[in-house]
Design a protein around this motif. Structure first.
Motif, PDB file in Angstrom:
ATOM      1  N   ALA A  23      84.380 102.878  28.410  1.00 50.69           N
ATOM      2  CA  ALA A  23      83.169 102.309  27.839  1.00 50.69           C
ATOM      3  C   ALA A  23      83.247 102.510  26.334  1.00 50.69           C
ATOM      4  O   ALA A  23      83.502 103.614  25.859  1.00 50.69           O
ATOM      5  N   LEU A  24      83.023 101.446  25.588  1.00 49.36           N
ATOM      6  CA  LEU A  24      83.081 101.504  24.135  1.00 49.36           C
ATOM      7  C   LEU A  24      81.693 101.210  23.578  1.00 49.36           C
ATOM      8  O   LEU A  24      81.140 100.137  23.818  1.00 49.36           O
ATOM      9  N   ASN A  25      81.133 102.184  22.888  1.00 48.65           N
ATOM     10  CA  ASN A  25      79.856 101.999  22.217  1.00 48.65           C
ATOM     11  C   ASN A  25      80.123 101.866  20.726  1.00 48.65           C
ATOM     12  O   ASN A  25      80.767 102.725  20.132  1.00 48.65           O
ATOM     13  N   THR A  26      79.627 100.798  20.137  1.00 53.72           N
ATOM     14  CA  THR A  26      79.796 100.588  18.706  1.00 53.72           C
ATOM     15  C   THR A  26      78.630  99.731  18.213  1.00 53.72           C
ATOM     16  O   THR A  26      77.763  99.339  18.999  1.00 53.72           O
ATOM     17  N   THR A  27      78.598  99.451  16.945  1.00 54.60           N
ATOM     18  CA  THR A  27      77.507  98.677  16.365  1.00 54.60           C
ATOM     19  C   THR A  27      77.550  97.230  16.848  1.00 54.60           C
ATOM     20  O   THR A  27      78.615  96.716  17.200  1.00 54.60           O
ATOM     21  N   PRO A  28      76.387  96.570  16.878  1.00 52.92           N
ATOM     22  CA  PRO A  28      76.355  95.167  17.300  1.00 52.92           C
ATOM     23  C   PRO A  28      77.154  94.283  16.350  1.00 52.92           C
ATOM     24  O   PRO A  28      77.325  94.596  15.174  1.00 52.92           O
ATOM     25  N   GLY A  29      77.642  93.160  16.883  1.00 48.96           N
ATOM     26  CA  GLY A  29      78.372  92.191  16.076  1.00 48.96           C
ATOM     27  C   GLY A  29      79.793  92.022  16.562  1.00 48.96           C
ATOM     28  O   GLY A  29      80.185  92.549  17.604  1.00 48.96           O
ATOM     29  N   GLU A  30      80.585  91.283  15.787  1.00 49.27           N
ATOM     30  CA  GLU A  30      81.980  91.052  16.134  1.00 49.27           C
ATOM     31  C   GLU A  30      82.855  92.173  15.596  1.00 49.27           C
ATOM     32  O   GLU A  30      82.669  92.623  14.465  1.00 49.27           O
TER      33      GLU A  30
END
Length: 105
Positions: A23-30
């Motif tokens: 599972a990768l959690n990161t900031t929204p966007g591309e």
């Protein structure tokens, strides 16, 4: 390390193991995702993709190395990664956590 690393926008997020889902959690966007390893160490070149991340939703990434063919005494391997359906990814991650927790007891 033994396994190639996952990079998110050129930032190393750690090693990937074969046949794993993370599972990768990161900031929204591309974001640009890349699996990188020394061609001398792993025998593979870098693989990249662009992923769109929604607010508050992790993305699930599956990594695998597969045997692509055999010629005489030589094996040909392929590796890659893909984004998997969130419902499937969540089950895979929960299953892994459950197995690790059971082994630690």
């Amino acid at each position: 390390g033994v396994f190639p690393d996952l990079y998110v926008d050129k930032s190393d997020r750690g090693a990937l193991t074969n046949a794993s889902v993370i599972a990768l959690n990161t900031t929204p966007g591309e974001h640009i995702l890349a699996v990188k390893g020394s061609i001398l160490t792993y025998g593979f070149s870098d693989v990249t993709m662009i992923a769109k991340v929604e607010q508050g939703k992790p993305i699930y990434i599956e990594y695998a190395v597969i045997l692509a063919g055999t010629t005489g005494l030589s094996n040909t391997w392929q590796y890659g990664f893909k984004i998997v359906d969130p419902a499937v990814g969540a089950i895979e991650v929960d299953d892994l956590i459950s197995r690790v927790s059971t082994q630690e007891k």
